[in-house]
Every structure is written in C-alpha cells, then in structure tokens.
Write a protein that holds these residues in place. Structure first.
Motif, PDB file in Angstrom:
ATOM      1  N   SER A  87     -38.375   8.940  45.237  1.00 32.31           N
ATOM      2  CA  SER A  87     -37.828   9.048  43.891  1.00 32.31           C
ATOM      3  C   SER A  87     -37.039   7.794  43.512  1.00 32.31           C
ATOM      4  O   SER A  87     -37.156   7.289  42.385  1.00 32.31           O
ATOM      5  N   CYS A  88     -36.243   7.277  44.439  1.00 30.10           N
ATOM      6  CA  CYS A  88     -35.478   6.046  44.178  1.00 30.10           C
ATOM      7  C   CYS A  88     -36.408   4.872  43.914  1.00 30.10           C
ATOM      8  O   CYS A  88     -36.184   4.078  42.997  1.00 30.10           O
ATOM      9  N   THR A 129     -36.393  11.803  48.389  1.00 26.80           N
ATOM     10  CA  THR A 129     -35.309  11.068  47.741  1.00 26.80           C
ATOM     11  C   THR A 129     -35.626   9.579  47.730  1.00 26.80           C
ATOM     12  O   THR A 129     -35.439   8.905  46.710  1.00 26.80           O
ATOM     13  N   ILE A 161     -43.267  14.365  41.716  1.00 21.32           N
ATOM     14  CA  ILE A 161     -41.826  14.194  41.931  1.00 21.32           C
ATOM     15  C   ILE A 161     -41.058  14.561  40.673  1.00 21.32           C
ATOM     16  O   ILE A 161     -40.035  15.252  40.731  1.00 21.32           O
ATOM     17  N   LYS A 162     -41.549  14.146  39.519  1.00 20.80           N
ATOM     18  CA  LYS A 162     -40.890  14.484  38.254  1.00 20.80           C
ATOM     19  C   LYS A 162     -40.913  15.984  38.002  1.00 20.80           C
ATOM     20  O   LYS A 162     -39.927  16.559  37.527  1.00 20.80           O
ATOM     21  N   ASP A 193     -38.374  17.576  40.269  1.00 14.00           N
ATOM     22  CA  ASP A 193     -37.041  17.296  39.737  1.00 14.00           C
ATOM     23  C   ASP A 193     -36.711  18.228  38.579  1.00 14.00           C
ATOM     24  O   ASP A 193     -35.626  18.817  38.523  1.00 14.00           O
ATOM     25  N   GLU A 195     -37.997   5.236  40.513  1.00 15.81           N
ATOM     26  CA  GLU A 195     -37.055   4.957  39.433  1.00 15.81           C
ATOM     27  C   GLU A 195     -36.661   3.478  39.354  1.00 15.81           C
ATOM     28  O   GLU A 195     -36.516   2.924  38.268  1.00 15.81           O
ATOM     29  N   ALA A 210     -45.774  10.284  41.332  1.00 12.71           N
ATOM     30  CA  ALA A 210     -44.787  10.306  40.245  1.00 12.71           C
ATOM     31  C   ALA A 210     -44.784  11.616  39.467  1.00 12.71           C
ATOM     32  O   ALA A 210     -43.706  12.216  39.287  1.00 12.71           O
TER      33      ALA A 210
END
Length: 118
Positions: free
Chosen positions: A31-32, A28, A96-97, A100, A35, A93
């Motif tokens: 990811s933050c 998390t 993680i994408k 998600d 982003e 990245a």
C-alpha cells in the motif's frame, strides 16, 4: 501439512494470493509503495509503522521473490536500495483499495456500535 489444506492450495487460487500477500507487513508495504511510488528502505520502514528492520526486510524479500516488488541496489557508498512495485504488484491496486475501503467502513461501524452500547 494436513491433506485438506494441501488440496485447498492446489484448487483455490485465493490461497495462492493469501500466501503471497499475507504476512505481518506485506499489505502495508504494498500500500505504501502504491501510494508513494519508489521508496528507499528507511522511507518504507517509517511509512509502514512500528516494524523492526529484520521483519520488514524478510517480508520485502518474500514480496520480491513472489514478483510483486522490485529491489534495485545501487553501487555506491553508502549503499542505496530502492523498492518499487512490479507489474503484478501494480495489478493489486484495485484489491488493496477495496480492502482499505472495506476495513474503513467496518472500523466506523464497529466504533459506532461500541459507542452506542457504552
């Protein structure tokens, strides 16, 4: 540690990745940062969600130790600390994408199955 687990870690790179990004708030937080870019601790804590400071700080230290995030401390009063992704963190990245997207599809399907059976 059982011998079979120790051997799996020695021969399975996936285990290394899980050790590095597995944790209560690590994905998390990554990811933050992915982003939003560079973030201060308070911003990151609010973005991550319902996490206590101590737990998040421990996870961030581990991510820093593993070379996935950078922690920059500014010599000022009050203290200012910023977190950002390193090259290795940025390389996560696509993973993680993909996680998600996979979990979004799984949640939608699970909710649809639950609604259909109600």
């Amino acid at each position: 540690m059982r011998d079979s687990i120790a051997k799996a870690i020695e021969v399975c790179p996936v285990e290394v990745a899980i050790c590095m990004i597995g944790g209560a708030w690590k994905l998390t937080a990554l990811s933050c940062l992915l982003e939003n870019g560079t973030m201060r601790f308070g911003e990151l804590r609010r973005s991550v969600g319902d996490v206590n400071e101590r737990s998040l700080a421990r996870q961030l230290r581990e991510l820093e130790t593993d070379g996935l995030i950078r922690r920059e401390v500014f010599a000022q009063v009050p203290p200012k600390v910023e977190y950002s992704l390193t090259h290795w963190g940025e390389e996560l990245a696509p993973t993680i994408k993909a996680l998600d997207a996979w979990s979004t599809r799984w949640i939608a399907e699970a909710q649809a199955e639950e609604a259909a059976s109600a």
